[in-house]
Enzyme design. Structure first.
Site, PDB file in Angstrom:
ATOM      1  N   VAL A  89       0.833  -1.199   0.000  1.00  0.00           N
ATOM      2  CA  VAL A  89       0.000   0.000   0.000  1.00  0.00           C
ATOM      3  C   VAL A  89       0.877   1.262   0.000  1.00  0.00           C
ATOM      4  O   VAL A  89       1.922   1.300   0.655  1.00  0.00           O
ATOM      5  CB  VAL A  89      -0.971  -0.043   1.216  1.00  0.00           C
ATOM      6  CG1 VAL A  89      -0.219   0.041   2.542  1.00  0.00           C
ATOM      7  CG2 VAL A  89      -2.022   1.043   1.119  1.00  0.00           C
ATOM      8  N   LYS A  93       1.720   2.302  -6.846  1.00  0.00           N
ATOM      9  CA  LYS A  93       1.187   1.521  -7.974  1.00  0.00           C
ATOM     10  C   LYS A  93       0.346   2.395  -8.893  1.00  0.00           C
ATOM     11  O   LYS A  93       0.561   2.438 -10.104  1.00  0.00           O
ATOM     12  CB  LYS A  93       0.344   0.342  -7.456  1.00  0.00           C
ATOM     13  CG  LYS A  93       1.110  -0.611  -6.556  1.00  0.00           C
ATOM     14  CD  LYS A  93       0.225  -1.695  -5.994  1.00  0.00           C
ATOM     15  CE  LYS A  93      -0.792  -1.185  -4.980  1.00  0.00           C
ATOM     16  NZ  LYS A  93      -0.196  -0.752  -3.703  1.00  0.00           N
ATOM     17  N   THR A  94      -0.618   3.084  -8.291  1.00  0.00           N
ATOM     18  CA  THR A  94      -1.515   3.914  -9.093  1.00  0.00           C
ATOM     19  C   THR A  94      -0.748   5.052  -9.760  1.00  0.00           C
ATOM     20  O   THR A  94      -0.934   5.327 -10.949  1.00  0.00           O
ATOM     21  CB  THR A  94      -2.649   4.474  -8.214  1.00  0.00           C
ATOM     22  OG1 THR A  94      -3.320   3.375  -7.608  1.00  0.00           O
ATOM     23  CG2 THR A  94      -3.648   5.279  -9.019  1.00  0.00           C
ATOM     24  N   GLY A 112      -8.306  13.703 -22.228  1.00  0.00           N
ATOM     25  CA  GLY A 112      -9.410  12.915 -22.777  1.00  0.00           C
ATOM     26  C   GLY A 112      -9.850  11.773 -21.901  1.00  0.00           C
ATOM     27  O   GLY A 112     -10.975  11.327 -21.980  1.00  0.00           O
ATOM     28  N   ILE A 113      -8.913  11.306 -21.086  1.00  0.00           N
ATOM     29  CA  ILE A 113      -9.263  10.143 -20.274  1.00  0.00           C
ATOM     30  C   ILE A 113      -9.884  10.598 -18.962  1.00  0.00           C
ATOM     31  O   ILE A 113      -9.216  11.111 -18.093  1.00  0.00           O
ATOM     32  CB  ILE A 113      -8.025   9.273 -19.988  1.00  0.00           C
ATOM     33  CG1 ILE A 113      -7.409   8.821 -21.304  1.00  0.00           C
ATOM     34  CG2 ILE A 113      -8.377   8.089 -19.133  1.00  0.00           C
ATOM     35  CD1 ILE A 113      -5.989   8.329 -21.156  1.00  0.00           C
ATOM     36  N   THR A 114     -11.152  10.431 -18.869  1.00  0.00           N
ATOM     37  CA  THR A 114     -11.818  10.830 -17.641  1.00  0.00           C
ATOM     38  C   THR A 114     -12.443   9.619 -16.971  1.00  0.00           C
ATOM     39  O   THR A 114     -12.389   9.479 -15.770  1.00  0.00           O
ATOM     40  CB  THR A 114     -12.920  11.870 -17.927  1.00  0.00           C
ATOM     41  OG1 THR A 114     -13.604  11.492 -19.105  1.00  0.00           O
ATOM     42  CG2 THR A 114     -12.325  13.246 -18.106  1.00  0.00           C
ATOM     43  N   HIS A 137      -3.259  -6.765  -4.502  1.00  0.00           N
ATOM     44  CA  HIS A 137      -3.319  -8.164  -4.914  1.00  0.00           C
ATOM     45  C   HIS A 137      -4.651  -8.806  -4.600  1.00  0.00           C
ATOM     46  O   HIS A 137      -4.863  -9.951  -4.888  1.00  0.00           O
ATOM     47  CB  HIS A 137      -2.185  -8.932  -4.261  1.00  0.00           C
ATOM     48  CG  HIS A 137      -2.061  -8.660  -2.815  1.00  0.00           C
ATOM     49  ND1 HIS A 137      -1.192  -7.725  -2.325  1.00  0.00           N
ATOM     50  CD2 HIS A 137      -2.745  -9.134  -1.785  1.00  0.00           C
ATOM     51  CE1 HIS A 137      -1.341  -7.670  -1.027  1.00  0.00           C
ATOM     52  NE2 HIS A 137      -2.280  -8.496  -0.680  1.00  0.00           N
ATOM     53  N   ASN A 187      10.442   2.137  -6.859  1.00  0.00           N
ATOM     54  CA  ASN A 187       9.811   3.441  -7.085  1.00  0.00           C
ATOM     55  C   ASN A 187      10.264   4.496  -6.057  1.00  0.00           C
ATOM     56  O   ASN A 187      10.902   4.170  -5.063  1.00  0.00           O
ATOM     57  CB  ASN A 187       8.287   3.271  -7.021  1.00  0.00           C
ATOM     58  CG  ASN A 187       7.545   4.497  -7.501  1.00  0.00           C
ATOM     59  OD1 ASN A 187       8.033   5.252  -8.360  1.00  0.00           O
ATOM     60  ND2 ASN A 187       6.367   4.730  -6.943  1.00  0.00           N
ATOM     61  N   ASP A 190      13.290   9.427  -6.441  1.00  0.00           N
ATOM     62  CA  ASP A 190      13.530  10.877  -6.329  1.00  0.00           C
ATOM     63  C   ASP A 190      13.603  11.318  -4.880  1.00  0.00           C
ATOM     64  O   ASP A 190      14.110  12.393  -4.572  1.00  0.00           O
ATOM     65  CB  ASP A 190      12.391  11.625  -7.039  1.00  0.00           C
ATOM     66  CG  ASP A 190      11.041  11.326  -6.409  1.00  0.00           C
ATOM     67  OD1 ASP A 190      10.551  12.124  -5.611  1.00  0.00           O
ATOM     68  OD2 ASP A 190      10.479  10.233  -6.690  1.00  0.00           O
TER      69      ASP A 190
HETATM   70  P1  GTP Z   1      -2.655   1.993  -2.710  1.00  0.00           P
HETATM   71  O1  GTP Z   1      -3.495   1.936  -3.950  1.00  0.00           O
HETATM   72  O2  GTP Z   1      -3.325   2.695  -1.587  1.00  0.00           O
HETATM   73  O3  GTP Z   1      -2.099   0.680  -2.309  1.00  0.00           O
HETATM   74  O4  GTP Z   1      -1.384   2.924  -3.014  1.00  0.00           O
HETATM   75  P2  GTP Z   1      -0.520   2.976  -4.312  1.00  0.00           P
HETATM   76  O5  GTP Z   1       0.530   1.936  -4.257  1.00  0.00           O
HETATM   77  O6  GTP Z   1      -1.381   3.014  -5.512  1.00  0.00           O
HETATM   78  O7  GTP Z   1       0.249   4.360  -4.125  1.00  0.00           O
HETATM   79  P3  GTP Z   1      -0.125   5.752  -4.773  1.00  0.00           P
HETATM   80  O8  GTP Z   1       0.174   5.772  -6.211  1.00  0.00           O
HETATM   81  O9  GTP Z   1      -1.472   6.138  -4.339  1.00  0.00           O
HETATM   82  O10 GTP Z   1       0.978   6.650  -4.080  1.00  0.00           O
HETATM   83  C1  GTP Z   1       1.062   6.795  -2.690  1.00  0.00           C
HETATM   84  C2  GTP Z   1       1.757   8.095  -2.376  1.00  0.00           C
HETATM   85  O11 GTP Z   1       3.098   8.057  -2.830  1.00  0.00           O
HETATM   86  C3  GTP Z   1       1.112   9.312  -3.036  1.00  0.00           C
HETATM   87  O12 GTP Z   1       1.138  10.368  -2.138  1.00  0.00           O
HETATM   88  C4  GTP Z   1       2.009   9.589  -4.221  1.00  0.00           C
HETATM   89  O13 GTP Z   1       2.029  10.937  -4.590  1.00  0.00           O
HETATM   90  C5  GTP Z   1       3.363   9.147  -3.696  1.00  0.00           C
HETATM   91  N1  GTP Z   1       4.263   8.705  -4.749  1.00  0.00           N
HETATM   92  C6  GTP Z   1       4.012   7.748  -5.667  1.00  0.00           C
HETATM   93  N2  GTP Z   1       5.054   7.601  -6.474  1.00  0.00           N
HETATM   94  C7  GTP Z   1       5.994   8.469  -6.075  1.00  0.00           C
HETATM   95  C8  GTP Z   1       7.323   8.789  -6.522  1.00  0.00           C
HETATM   96  O14 GTP Z   1       7.877   8.238  -7.471  1.00  0.00           O
HETATM   97  N3  GTP Z   1       7.987   9.755  -5.831  1.00  0.00           N
HETATM   98  C9  GTP Z   1       7.448  10.404  -4.773  1.00  0.00           C
HETATM   99  N4  GTP Z   1       8.169  11.314  -4.172  1.00  0.00           N
HETATM  100  N5  GTP Z   1       6.216  10.130  -4.337  1.00  0.00           N
HETATM  101  C10 GTP Z   1       5.492   9.185  -4.968  1.00  0.00           C
HETATM  102 MG    MG Z   2      -3.487   2.722  -5.657  1.00  0.00          MG
END
Ligand code: GTP
Ligand code: MG
Length: 370
Positions: A89, A93-94, A112-114, A137, A187, A190
């Site tokens: 979590v 991922k998203t 365009g993608i809404t 998962h 991931n 940065d």
């Molecule tokens: P769940 O769906 O809740 O399991 O989370 P997720 O894995 O989809 O993570 P999500 O994409 O929602 O990101 C979680 C947090 O991490 C958000 O606040 C994002 O902005 C941050 N985040 C995601 N990727 C990066 C990254 O590459 N760098 C930084 N600095 N923050 C990131």
């Molecule tokens: Mg997510």
């Protein structure tokens, strides 16, 4: 073994279902009219009525169309790979999926993608990649529990600052159990506290050893925020996909899996399905779980109407009788009547099973001992 419903057995003997049910009860079998009984039980009942029995296996429509006939290798054509993103979590991922999608959205399509659709395709170096937007998962587990194998490659997202966490380990186990190759996306590189080397170290404990450490797991440092490494990640996905030599036969009736489904107020039951073999066309009739559909319309991941969906293509399908379940496998049948019949038979079988599961079990002994 083979089965026959009480009703069918009664019809064959020109007896009433009640007579058959009574005979079954005398044999200690509690059955309802639509219940299926096995060939042995049916034989005994028929013999009780003075019949001679010959068990002939009639191939019913369901078995006939459910079976996947083998494709002639000559008919197979390359298909895009299907990728699922998994991980702990908040590891991004998203964000990663969004970043990848945006990278590939051309200027004309900006904004365009809404609408949300549970799957989409991107193109990289003229090759398509299908992403299943089922982060977490749970969806993956639900699909596997229903016997659906939809993913060719799993992307394991691990945040470089957080490292391996419990759900990271679960995701690894799921991917391994499904026999799916894993690409690790390290991931959030940065972030000032990012420590990709520590992630690699931790992953060795779970049998994932980075290539640069002498192992065979591809690990790509990325940032969903700055987009660093996204190109590399897509390259690696295509590399692995190439090794998998994924193929399908577009010239046959379609089959595939329901990715997600819901009841839309205006449009009725709507399902996002992934075509895994064959081509799905508007007007086709299909069975999915205990539901059926005459495909009224199809939309691609951008909401554009399409007439056909080829292998590895996710589409939204309108025309379902009811809302199917995620993970239901679908297959096309020749006509609406067959689709309806198979779905109804399956639905009634399911009701019987639920009914039997809910029925208190009483044996003759219980009755006598009261
Ligand atoms: P769940 O769906 O809740 O399991 O989370 P997720 O894995 O989809 O993570 P999500 O994409 O929602 O990101 C979680 C947090 O991490 C958000 O606040 C994002 O902005 C941050 N985040 C995601 N990727 C990066 C990254 O590459 N760098 C930084 N600095 N923050 C990131
Ligand atoms: Mg997510």
């Amino acid at each position: 073994g083979e089965f026959i419903t009480v009703k069918e057995l009664a019809e064959k003997m020109k007896k009433s279902p009640a007579e058959v049910i009574k005979k079954l009860m005398m044999l200690g079998v509690m059955a309802t009219i639509n219940q299926e009984i096995d060939a042995d039980t049916a034989t005994i009942v028929a013999q009780e009525f003075g019949f001679e029995v010959e068990v002939k296996v009639e191939q019913d429509a369901e078995t006939l169309y459910m079976q996947e006939p083998e494709d002639d290798p000559a008919d197979l054509q390359p298909r895009p790979c299907v990728v699922t993103v998994m991980g702990h979590v908040d590891h991004g991922k998203t964000s990663l999926l969004d970043a990848i999608r945006e990278t590939n959205v051309t200027a004309t399509e900006a904004g365009g993608i809404t609408q949300h659709i549970g799957a989409y395709q991107v193109e990289h170096n003229n090759k398509k990649i299908t992403f299943l937007d089922t982060p977490g998962h749970e969806a993956f587990t639900a699909m596997r529990a229903r016997g659906a194998k939809v993913t060719d490659i799993a992307i394991l997202v691990v945040a470089a600052d957080d490292g391996v966490m419990p759900q990271t380990v679960e995701a690894i186990n799921h991917a391994k159990a499904a026999g799916v190759p894993i690409i690790v996306a390290i991931n959030k590189i940065d972030r000032p506290d990012a420590n990709p080397e520590r992630v690699k170290q931790q992953l060795t404990e779970y049998g994932l050893v980075a290539e640069e450490w002498g192992g065979d797991t591809i690990m790509v440092p990325v940032s969903a925020k700055t987009r660093q490494g996204l190109e590399d990640l897509l390259e690696m996905i295509l590399l692995v996909a190439e090794m998998l030599e994924l193929k399908a036969n577009p010239n046959r009736p379609a089959r595939g899996t329901v990715i997600e489904a819901e009841l839309d107020k205006g449009r009725g039951p709507v399902a996002t399905v992934l075509v895994q073999n064959g081509t799905l066309s508007v007007g086709d009739n299909l069975v999915a779980g205990t539901t059926w559909a005459r495909v009224r319309a199809m939309m691609d991941y951008k909401g554009r109407r399409v007439k056909k969906a080829t292998p590895s293509m996710p589409v939204e399908v309108l025309g379902f009788s009811e809302v199917p379940y995620a993970g239901d496998q679908f297959f096309v049948v020749p006509d609406e009547k067959t689709a309806r019949q198979i779905a109804e038979k399956r639905a009634s079988r399911k009701r019987e099973e639920e009914f039997r599961a809910a029925m208190p079990r009483v044996s003759l002994e219980d009755l006598f001992n009261q």
